[in-house]
Motif scaffolding. Structure first.
Motif, PDB file in Angstrom:
ATOM      1  N   ASP A  89       0.801  -1.218   0.000  1.00  0.00           N
ATOM      2  CA  ASP A  89       0.000   0.000   0.000  1.00  0.00           C
ATOM      3  C   ASP A  89       0.842   1.280   0.000  1.00  0.00           C
ATOM      4  O   ASP A  89       0.335   2.364   0.252  1.00  0.00           O
ATOM      5  CB  ASP A  89      -0.963   0.002   1.189  1.00  0.00           C
ATOM      6  CG  ASP A  89      -0.260   0.095   2.531  1.00  0.00           C
ATOM      7  OD1 ASP A  89       0.979   0.272   2.575  1.00  0.00           O
ATOM      8  OD2 ASP A  89      -0.951  -0.019   3.568  1.00  0.00           O
ATOM      9  N   GLY A  90       2.134   1.126  -0.287  1.00  0.00           N
ATOM     10  CA  GLY A  90       3.016   2.290  -0.289  1.00  0.00           C
ATOM     11  C   GLY A  90       3.909   2.356   0.936  1.00  0.00           C
ATOM     12  O   GLY A  90       4.951   3.015   0.909  1.00  0.00           O
ATOM     13  N   THR A  91       3.497   1.696   2.024  1.00  0.00           N
ATOM     14  CA  THR A  91       4.329   1.655   3.223  1.00  0.00           C
ATOM     15  C   THR A  91       4.404   0.253   3.839  1.00  0.00           C
ATOM     16  O   THR A  91       5.383  -0.076   4.475  1.00  0.00           O
ATOM     17  CB  THR A  91       3.806   2.620   4.319  1.00  0.00           C
ATOM     18  OG1 THR A  91       2.458   2.277   4.642  1.00  0.00           O
ATOM     19  CG2 THR A  91       3.881   4.069   3.866  1.00  0.00           C
ATOM     20  N   THR A  92       3.370  -0.534   3.650  1.00  0.00           N
ATOM     21  CA  THR A  92       3.333  -1.871   4.250  1.00  0.00           C
ATOM     22  C   THR A  92       3.275  -2.931   3.160  1.00  0.00           C
ATOM     23  O   THR A  92       2.392  -2.910   2.306  1.00  0.00           O
ATOM     24  CB  THR A  92       2.110  -2.022   5.189  1.00  0.00           C
ATOM     25  OG1 THR A  92       2.160  -1.009   6.186  1.00  0.00           O
ATOM     26  CG2 THR A  92       2.112  -3.387   5.858  1.00  0.00           C
ATOM     27  N   LEU A  93       4.229  -3.843   3.215  1.00  0.00           N
ATOM     28  CA  LEU A  93       4.301  -4.975   2.301  1.00  0.00           C
ATOM     29  C   LEU A  93       3.851  -6.215   3.052  1.00  0.00           C
ATOM     30  O   LEU A  93       4.327  -6.485   4.154  1.00  0.00           O
ATOM     31  CB  LEU A  93       5.752  -5.162   1.821  1.00  0.00           C
ATOM     32  CG  LEU A  93       6.052  -6.408   0.984  1.00  0.00           C
ATOM     33  CD1 LEU A  93       5.356  -6.322  -0.368  1.00  0.00           C
ATOM     34  CD2 LEU A  93       7.561  -6.576   0.820  1.00  0.00           C
ATOM     35  N   VAL A  94       2.913  -6.945   2.471  1.00  0.00           N
ATOM     36  CA  VAL A  94       2.457  -8.200   3.064  1.00  0.00           C
ATOM     37  C   VAL A  94       2.571  -9.289   1.997  1.00  0.00           C
ATOM     38  O   VAL A  94       1.967  -9.192   0.935  1.00  0.00           O
ATOM     39  CB  VAL A  94       0.989  -8.130   3.566  1.00  0.00           C
ATOM     40  CG1 VAL A  94       0.563  -9.455   4.162  1.00  0.00           C
ATOM     41  CG2 VAL A  94       0.826  -6.999   4.568  1.00  0.00           C
ATOM     42  N   ILE A  95       3.370 -10.309   2.302  1.00  0.00           N
ATOM     43  CA  ILE A  95       3.534 -11.460   1.424  1.00  0.00           C
ATOM     44  C   ILE A  95       2.997 -12.670   2.178  1.00  0.00           C
ATOM     45  O   ILE A  95       3.431 -12.950   3.289  1.00  0.00           O
ATOM     46  CB  ILE A  95       5.000 -11.708   1.059  1.00  0.00           C
ATOM     47  CG1 ILE A  95       5.632 -10.467   0.428  1.00  0.00           C
ATOM     48  CG2 ILE A  95       5.110 -12.921   0.140  1.00  0.00           C
ATOM     49  CD1 ILE A  95       7.130 -10.582   0.233  1.00  0.00           C
ATOM     50  N   THR A  96       2.041 -13.360   1.563  1.00  0.00           N
ATOM     51  CA  THR A  96       1.462 -14.555   2.189  1.00  0.00           C
ATOM     52  C   THR A  96       1.576 -15.711   1.224  1.00  0.00           C
ATOM     53  O   THR A  96       1.213 -15.596   0.055  1.00  0.00           O
ATOM     54  CB  THR A  96      -0.020 -14.316   2.538  1.00  0.00           C
ATOM     55  OG1 THR A  96      -0.122 -13.172   3.394  1.00  0.00           O
ATOM     56  CG2 THR A  96      -0.602 -15.531   3.256  1.00  0.00           C
ATOM     57  N   VAL A  97       2.113 -16.821   1.726  1.00  0.00           N
ATOM     58  CA  VAL A  97       2.169 -18.053   0.939  1.00  0.00           C
ATOM     59  C   VAL A  97       1.429 -19.137   1.705  1.00  0.00           C
ATOM     60  O   VAL A  97       1.397 -19.126   2.935  1.00  0.00           O
ATOM     61  CB  VAL A  97       3.620 -18.494   0.609  1.00  0.00           C
ATOM     62  CG1 VAL A  97       4.304 -17.488  -0.289  1.00  0.00           C
ATOM     63  CG2 VAL A  97       4.426 -18.732   1.861  1.00  0.00           C
ATOM     64  N   ALA A  98       0.824 -20.053   0.968  1.00  0.00           N
ATOM     65  CA  ALA A  98       0.079 -21.156   1.575  1.00  0.00           C
ATOM     66  C   ALA A  98       0.601 -22.465   1.020  1.00  0.00           C
ATOM     67  O   ALA A  98       0.946 -22.570  -0.158  1.00  0.00           O
ATOM     68  CB  ALA A  98      -1.416 -21.024   1.287  1.00  0.00           C
ATOM     69  N   ARG A  99       0.624 -23.443   1.897  1.00  0.00           N
ATOM     70  CA  ARG A  99       1.077 -24.776   1.515  1.00  0.00           C
ATOM     71  C   ARG A  99       0.077 -25.786   2.074  1.00  0.00           C
ATOM     72  O   ARG A  99      -0.238 -25.762   3.266  1.00  0.00           O
ATOM     73  CB  ARG A  99       2.459 -25.022   2.081  1.00  0.00           C
ATOM     74  CG  ARG A  99       3.029 -26.382   1.766  1.00  0.00           C
ATOM     75  CD  ARG A  99       4.427 -26.475   2.346  1.00  0.00           C
ATOM     76  NE  ARG A  99       4.866 -27.842   2.401  1.00  0.00           N
ATOM     77  CZ  ARG A  99       5.759 -28.362   1.594  1.00  0.00           C
ATOM     78  NH1 ARG A  99       6.312 -27.630   0.658  1.00  0.00           N
ATOM     79  NH2 ARG A  99       6.114 -29.625   1.722  1.00  0.00           N
ATOM     80  N   SER A 100      -0.414 -26.660   1.210  1.00  0.00           N
ATOM     81  CA  SER A 100      -1.340 -27.706   1.653  1.00  0.00           C
ATOM     82  C   SER A 100      -0.613 -28.692   2.542  1.00  0.00           C
ATOM     83  O   SER A 100       0.544 -29.005   2.326  1.00  0.00           O
ATOM     84  CB  SER A 100      -1.925 -28.453   0.454  1.00  0.00           C
ATOM     85  OG  SER A 100      -2.669 -27.584  -0.339  1.00  0.00           O
ATOM     86  N   LYS A 101      -1.335 -29.189   3.548  1.00  0.00           N
ATOM     87  CA  LYS A 101      -0.754 -30.206   4.444  1.00  0.00           C
ATOM     88  C   LYS A 101      -0.776 -31.556   3.786  1.00  0.00           C
ATOM     89  O   LYS A 101      -1.562 -31.867   2.971  1.00  0.00           O
ATOM     90  CB  LYS A 101      -1.530 -30.268   5.753  1.00  0.00           C
ATOM     91  CG  LYS A 101      -1.330 -29.039   6.615  1.00  0.00           C
ATOM     92  CD  LYS A 101      -2.046 -29.226   7.924  1.00  0.00           C
ATOM     93  CE  LYS A 101      -1.856 -28.017   8.818  1.00  0.00           C
ATOM     94  NZ  LYS A 101      -2.571 -28.149  10.066  1.00  0.00           N
TER      95      LYS A 101
END
Length: 101
Positions: A89-101
């Motif tokens: 958003d210009g100041t906050t970077l959010v990286i999310t990854v998902a892995r199946s169990k």
């Protein structure tokens, strides 16, 4: 480790990681305070992280991410996860990854 390294290489001043176990997935989220990441960098990172999962890669290359200073290591992370999302958003970077169990 590679998600944290990517954030730091791009100027993160504050990095937090969260790991959440859900019934069918494990979610890993990295949140970083970063000013001025170039859209090209974000697009490239997103493309690498969205590399389709390749189960056969995990056994051979699972220890490699984090050993390089180049963003192509994100492709290995993508090959070991089922989905990825990058928000900035210009100041906050959010990286999310998902892995199946």
């Amino acid at each position: 480790n590679e998600l944290i390294s990517f954030s730091i290489r791009n100027g993160a001043e504050d990095v937090n990681i969260a790991i959440k176990h859900e019934s069918h997935n494990i979610l890993i989220s990295v949140t970083a305070q970063v000013m001025g990441i170039n859209d090209n960098v974000l697009d490239t990172a997103s493309r690498y992280l969205k590399t389709p999962r390749q189960h056969e890669v995990e056994g051979c290359y699972g220890d490699l991410p984090g050993d390089s200073i180049d963003d192509t290591e994100l492709a290995l992370v993508g090959m070991m996860t089922d989905s990825a999302d990058i928000k900035y958003d210009g100041t906050t970077l959010v990286i999310t990854v998902a892995r199946s169990k």
